[in-house]
Design a protein around this motif. Structure first.
Motif, PDB file in Angstrom:
ATOM      1  N   PRO A 270      12.764   8.978  -1.751  1.00 45.52           N
ATOM      2  CA  PRO A 270      13.474   9.346  -0.516  1.00 45.52           C
ATOM      3  C   PRO A 270      12.908   8.698   0.746  1.00 45.52           C
ATOM      4  O   PRO A 270      13.655   8.349   1.645  1.00 45.52           O
ATOM      5  CB  PRO A 270      13.317  10.879  -0.470  1.00 45.52           C
ATOM      6  CG  PRO A 270      13.051  11.281  -1.887  1.00 45.52           C
ATOM      7  CD  PRO A 270      12.303  10.149  -2.501  1.00 45.52           C
ATOM      8  N   GLY A 271      11.593   8.550   0.856  1.00 47.03           N
ATOM      9  CA  GLY A 271      11.002   8.019   2.074  1.00 47.03           C
ATOM     10  C   GLY A 271      10.904   6.510   2.125  1.00 47.03           C
ATOM     11  O   GLY A 271      10.248   5.962   3.026  1.00 47.03           O
ATOM     12  N   HIS A 272      11.563   5.826   1.193  1.00 41.69           N
ATOM     13  CA  HIS A 272      11.430   4.374   1.108  1.00 41.69           C
ATOM     14  C   HIS A 272      11.973   3.666   2.348  1.00 41.69           C
ATOM     15  O   HIS A 272      11.316   2.812   2.944  1.00 41.69           O
ATOM     16  CB  HIS A 272      12.164   3.881  -0.148  1.00 41.69           C
ATOM     17  CG  HIS A 272      12.546   2.444  -0.101  1.00 41.69           C
ATOM     18  ND1 HIS A 272      13.852   2.027   0.102  1.00 41.69           N
ATOM     19  CD2 HIS A 272      11.813   1.316  -0.206  1.00 41.69           C
ATOM     20  CE1 HIS A 272      13.894   0.716   0.098  1.00 41.69           C
ATOM     21  NE2 HIS A 272      12.678   0.250  -0.086  1.00 41.69           N
ATOM     22  N   THR A 273      13.175   4.032   2.766  1.00 42.89           N
ATOM     23  CA  THR A 273      13.789   3.352   3.918  1.00 42.89           C
ATOM     24  C   THR A 273      12.983   3.569   5.183  1.00 42.89           C
ATOM     25  O   THR A 273      12.797   2.646   5.991  1.00 42.89           O
ATOM     26  CB  THR A 273      15.227   3.853   4.114  1.00 42.89           C
ATOM     27  OG1 THR A 273      15.967   3.650   2.901  1.00 42.89           O
ATOM     28  CG2 THR A 273      15.912   3.110   5.241  1.00 42.89           C
ATOM     29  N   LEU A 274      12.492   4.788   5.368  1.00 38.40           N
ATOM     30  CA  LEU A 274      11.687   5.084   6.558  1.00 38.40           C
ATOM     31  C   LEU A 274      10.421   4.233   6.579  1.00 38.40           C
ATOM     32  O   LEU A 274      10.076   3.645   7.614  1.00 38.40           O
ATOM     33  CB  LEU A 274      11.329   6.569   6.581  1.00 38.40           C
ATOM     34  CG  LEU A 274      10.423   7.022   7.738  1.00 38.40           C
ATOM     35  CD1 LEU A 274      11.108   6.786   9.067  1.00 38.40           C
ATOM     36  CD2 LEU A 274      10.061   8.498   7.568  1.00 38.40           C
ATOM     37  N   ALA A 275       9.721   4.149   5.436  1.00 38.97           N
ATOM     38  CA  ALA A 275       8.491   3.348   5.381  1.00 38.97           C
ATOM     39  C   ALA A 275       8.796   1.869   5.579  1.00 38.97           C
ATOM     40  O   ALA A 275       8.047   1.153   6.247  1.00 38.97           O
ATOM     41  CB  ALA A 275       7.785   3.566   4.049  1.00 38.97           C
ATOM     42  N   LEU A 276       9.926   1.397   5.014  1.00 37.50           N
ATOM     43  CA  LEU A 276      10.280  -0.020   5.128  1.00 37.50           C
ATOM     44  C   LEU A 276      10.538  -0.412   6.582  1.00 37.50           C
ATOM     45  O   LEU A 276      10.319  -1.565   6.967  1.00 37.50           O
ATOM     46  CB  LEU A 276      11.517  -0.306   4.280  1.00 37.50           C
ATOM     47  CG  LEU A 276      11.932  -1.771   4.121  1.00 37.50           C
ATOM     48  CD1 LEU A 276      10.851  -2.556   3.392  1.00 37.50           C
ATOM     49  CD2 LEU A 276      13.258  -1.878   3.390  1.00 37.50           C
ATOM     50  N   CYS A 277      10.985   0.538   7.386  1.00 34.46           N
ATOM     51  CA  CYS A 277      11.214   0.248   8.808  1.00 34.46           C
ATOM     52  C   CYS A 277       9.994   0.568   9.659  1.00 34.46           C
ATOM     53  O   CYS A 277       9.676  -0.156  10.608  1.00 34.46           O
ATOM     54  CB  CYS A 277      12.418   1.048   9.310  1.00 34.46           C
ATOM     55  SG  CYS A 277      13.982   0.645   8.499  1.00 34.46           S
ATOM     56  N   ALA A 278       9.290   1.663   9.325  1.00 35.62           N
ATOM     57  CA  ALA A 278       8.195   2.132  10.181  1.00 35.62           C
ATOM     58  C   ALA A 278       6.978   1.224  10.098  1.00 35.62           C
ATOM     59  O   ALA A 278       6.319   0.968  11.117  1.00 35.62           O
ATOM     60  CB  ALA A 278       7.814   3.559   9.803  1.00 35.62           C
TER      61      ALA A 278
ATOM     62  N   ALA B 117       0.837  -1.205   0.000  1.00 31.00           N
ATOM     63  CA  ALA B 117       0.000   0.000   0.000  1.00 31.00           C
ATOM     64  C   ALA B 117       0.869   1.251   0.000  1.00 31.00           C
ATOM     65  O   ALA B 117       0.610   2.212  -0.741  1.00 31.00           O
ATOM     66  CB  ALA B 117      -0.926  -0.010   1.215  1.00 31.00           C
ATOM     67  N   ALA B 118       1.916   1.260   0.836  1.00 31.38           N
ATOM     68  CA  ALA B 118       2.826   2.403   0.854  1.00 31.38           C
ATOM     69  C   ALA B 118       3.514   2.582  -0.501  1.00 31.38           C
ATOM     70  O   ALA B 118       3.690   3.713  -0.984  1.00 31.38           O
ATOM     71  CB  ALA B 118       3.875   2.215   1.957  1.00 31.38           C
ATOM     72  N   ALA B 119       3.895   1.464  -1.127  1.00 26.46           N
ATOM     73  CA  ALA B 119       4.540   1.545  -2.443  1.00 26.46           C
ATOM     74  C   ALA B 119       3.594   2.120  -3.487  1.00 26.46           C
ATOM     75  O   ALA B 119       3.987   2.961  -4.303  1.00 26.46           O
ATOM     76  CB  ALA B 119       5.023   0.160  -2.868  1.00 26.46           C
TER      77      ALA B 119
END
Length: 760
Positions: A333-341, A36-38
């Motif tokens: 840019p926000g990929h890593t943050l979403a992948l962890c959050a 969903a985030a992707a």
């Protein structure tokens, strides 16, 4: 710590299946949330990036050639102006495919709304017939740099010099003309011009449009498009897919949390004596809480890490839109943050629900409290006694009584099982609605299959003659579509005149009635929302310098132009403009006719003078949603399975004390087993009934809300067939009975000494 780990290991060996299902369910939930985030990132960021790099215009105005663009630069809030650029409407063809285009005279790359070249080069004065195609148009024509485009009906040709991305609305066959940048010498018959405005504050777009139309005059403005419309069209169905994944992912997360809470609570009730022993040998309440918390936190963490690893490593290899979305998302840019959050949030939520249940385990006293001799269910109810008096099977009666006797606990079990089943009902409703959009497009505003336009070489009678000669064409509705300014002059809508009073266009009415009288029209939900109007209101719009006043007598399901469409008959528009002639024909085909074969036959019969396009079905972009829904149903089924195993385990443990009494009155092990199986089946049946009763109206409301927000309007929702719902209910009830049979049979056949030990 060593004793804690040993106890946790022993508990894991006892409940391997439940642990596996919790890990798989957590992995499925986190995967759906990450996808969903992707999809949200894929829907928004590429267009936003293009708009920023191109310094896109917030407003594009199509005007008459005489409009003075210099006055627009002096408007408050306008920081820069693009153009004016002369424009010519044309039809181009390449490799047998035709497309309506707008030739835009652009002598040099503009500073506002700059095309971003992805292939080839920019226009060169040494090649006066060279053009640059917008990327969506190039994909539709299968065109590449160096290809030659023809203009049907003329001897002109154009050479593709380059392909570029643009932040303007993309090409849509039959709805939005493709954009072609050309040198002024290639725009030979300009009929208008286009002006772009870049604003200091994008939130002032409506006000800026209103001021621009006032300065130029309503009669000088033909069409207005804004950055919000371009962004919405660029997002397309990706945002919807993201919303579906996010909604079901969050719902499944809540259901999983409740399932974990119920599993721990049931296990605590079944291990009160073991917990008391742990307290007696020196375990503190905090250690007992940590046993359950760390154990289930490990399950959740394992599932979340597995989901994140698989999504990151294999997500971009998934074929289709989901794979493309993950690939683009990984570069944002926000990929890593979403992948962890996202995984961390899911694990923390499960930890919270686990901690609430584990806290009860820490409160268990070190001295076991004797369980009451009386059954928690109390005496048989009057209905149960009457059923036994009617000689109904005792196992059936006692099983139903056992399922519903402990009201608080039974209701909690039914509620936890209802939630995943309810979400499955909603998912099936979404699946059924997509099938309806694909299989019956006439019920959602698409009664015709083909749109036919002439290049001018054939007049209206000639076009109709070609169409009527094909026996596969059931009806041909003449029509015209023009852009109209709404009251307030801050946006344009599509005014369509389709069909005649003698042969009316078959609208898909959702409210009101069809337009039959003079000045009567029907409108889409997007237009009603834009004008803050309702069925029964009179609306005023401006076409060029001519006002048009229409009485809205009905609301249609309108998938075109985000629902910002008002439709009347061609006869009604001719009352205001008697010289109006059809610009296109909407064709309704006979059942079984293949639209693509009919389109090819009509194009051949028109000897190159007819442009035939299939009508775009919005459901075509929702095909990936089927796989998404299927995956979500599998995840929800796993959560329901965990809850069923929990309910079965609790029912078997609580029934251990009744085994001696049931044996004493002469019941066989098979009958005792049937009591537990019946109780579990009744619980599942109650959950199925509740999920169906609550899920169907909830699904209709959610789907209609999505339809309303997209402009199509409420009324597109389709409930699953009774047969499909019966299949779901049967699978749930029979599956519950099958799962309960083995543990109930083992409990009924336990040795007498074991039973006495359990009851003690």
């Amino acid at each position: 710590m060593r004793a804690t780990l040993r106890w946790a290991h022993s508990d894991l060996r006892t409940h391997r299946g439940e642990a596996l299902f919790l890990v798989l369910a957590t992995a499925g939930i986190v995967t759906s949330l990450l996808l969903a985030a992707a999809l949200f990132g894929y829907a928004t960021n590429p267009w936003q990036r293009t708009f920023a790099e191109a310094r896109g215009a917030h407003v594009w105005l199509h005007t008459v050639p005489s409009a003075d663009a210099r006055a627009l630069a002096r408007l408050d809030g306008v920081t820069s102006v693009a153009g004016p650029y002369r424009t010519e409407a044309a039809t181009v063809a390449a490799r047998g495919t035709r497309a309506s285009v707008e030739l835009r005279a652009t002598p040099e790359p503009p500073s506002v709304g700059r095309p971003l070249l992805t292939a080839g080069r920019w226009l060169d004065p040494a090649a006066p017939d060279g053009v640059v195609l917008e990327s969506s148009l190039a994909r539709a024509l299968l065109a590449e740099p160096g290809d030659t485009l023809t203009l049907p009906g003329t001897a002109r040709t154009l050479t593709v010099e380059g392909i570029a991305d643009s932040a303007e609305p993309p090409y849509r066959p039959g709805e939005q003309s493709g954009l072609v940048w050309a040198l002024p010498s290639a725009v030979r018959a300009p009929a208008g011009q286009v002006i772009g405005l870049r604003l200091g504050d994008p939130s002032d777009t409506d006000y800026a449009v209103q001021r621009a139309v006032t300065v130029l005059g309503a009669g000088a403005v033909g069409e207005v498009s804004t950055w919000q419309q371009a962004r919405a069209e660029a997002q397309g169905d990706n945002r919807l897919l993201g919303q579906v994944l996010g909604l079901f992912g969050l719902g499944a997360l809540v259901a999983a949390g409740f399932a974990v809470h119920g599993a721990i609570a049931t296990r605590i009730r079944g291990h009160l004596r073991d917990l008391s022993v742990l307290k007696a040998i020196g375990f503190t309440p905090g250690q007992v809480v940590r046993i359950f918390l760390l154990q289930h936190l490990a399950y959740a963490l394992l599932g979340a890490v597995a989901a994140a690893t698989l999504t990151e490593g294999l997500g971009n290899r998934v074929p289709g839109r989901l794979g493309d979305a993950v690939g683009v998302w990984q570069g944002l840019p926000g990929h890593t943050l979403a992948l962890c959050a996202v995984p961390a949030g899911a694990v923390l939520f499960i930890a919270l629900t686990t901690g609430l249940a584990a806290w009860r385990a820490g409160r268990v006293p070190p001295v076991p409290v004797p369980r009451p001799a009386a059954s928690t269910g109390g005496r048989l109810s009057g209905a149960a006694r009457r059923a036994l008096g009617l000689r109904l099977p005792a196992a059936l009666v006692l099983g139903c009584h056992k399922a519903y006797a402990g009201r608080g606990r039974s209701l909690a079990t039914v509620a936890r099982l209802t939630l995943p089943l309810l979400l499955i009902v909603v998912a099936l409703s979404a699946w059924t609605t997509i099938d309806r959009l694909h299989g019956s497009p006439e019920r959602v505003g698409l009664p015709t299959a083909l749109t036919v336009r002439s290049d001018g070489a054939l007049d209206a009678s000639g076009v109709r003659a070609v169409l009527t000669r094909d026996s596969r064409v059931a009806a041909a509705y003449p029509g015209v579509e023009v852009a109209a300014l709404v009251p307030g002059q801050n946006a344009t809508i599509a005014l369509r005149g389709v069909g005649t009073r003698a042969e009316p266009y078959p609208y898909a009415l959702a409210e009101g009635r069809a337009a039959r009288g003079p000045d009567e029209a029907v409108a889409g939900q997007g237009l009603l929302d834009l004008l803050d109007a309702r069925v029964g209101d009179w609306v005023r719009m401006t076409v060029g310098d001519r006002p048009q006043i229409l009485h809205i007598v009905g609301r249609t399901l309108e998938p075109r132009n985000a629902g910002r469409v008002v439709t009347t008959s061609l006869d009604a528009l001719r009352e205001n403009d008697p010289e109006l002639s059809p610009a296109f024909y909407e064709l309704r085909l006979r059942p079984g006719a293949d639209p693509h074969r009919v389109a090819a036959a009509l194009a051949s019969a028109g000897h190159g003078h007819l442009e035939v396009h299939p009508v775009t079905n919005p459901a075509d972009g929702l095909s990936p949603l089927r796989g998404v829904v299927a995956g979500l149903i599998a995840v929800l089924a796993l959560i329901g399975l965990v809850e069923l195993l929990t309910a079965i385990g609790g029912s078997v443990r609580e029934g251990e004390r009744d085994v001696l009494a049931l044996r004493a009155i002469g019941m066989s092990p098979r009958q005792i087993t049937a009591i537990t199986v019946t109780a579990t089946s009744c619980t599942a049946l109650a959950a199925v009934v509740a999920a169906t009763a609550l899920g169907l109206p909830l699904a209709r409301r959610l789907i209609d809300a999505q339809g309303g927000s997209s402009g199509i309007g409420a009324g597109i929702a389709q409930s699953p067939s009774p047969g499909l719902l019966a299949l779901l209910g049967s699978a749930a009830v029979l599956g519950a009975a099958a799962l309960a049979t083995l543990p109930a049979s083992r409990a009924a056949r336990r040795r007498l000494a074991d039973t006495l030990s359990a009851v003690a």
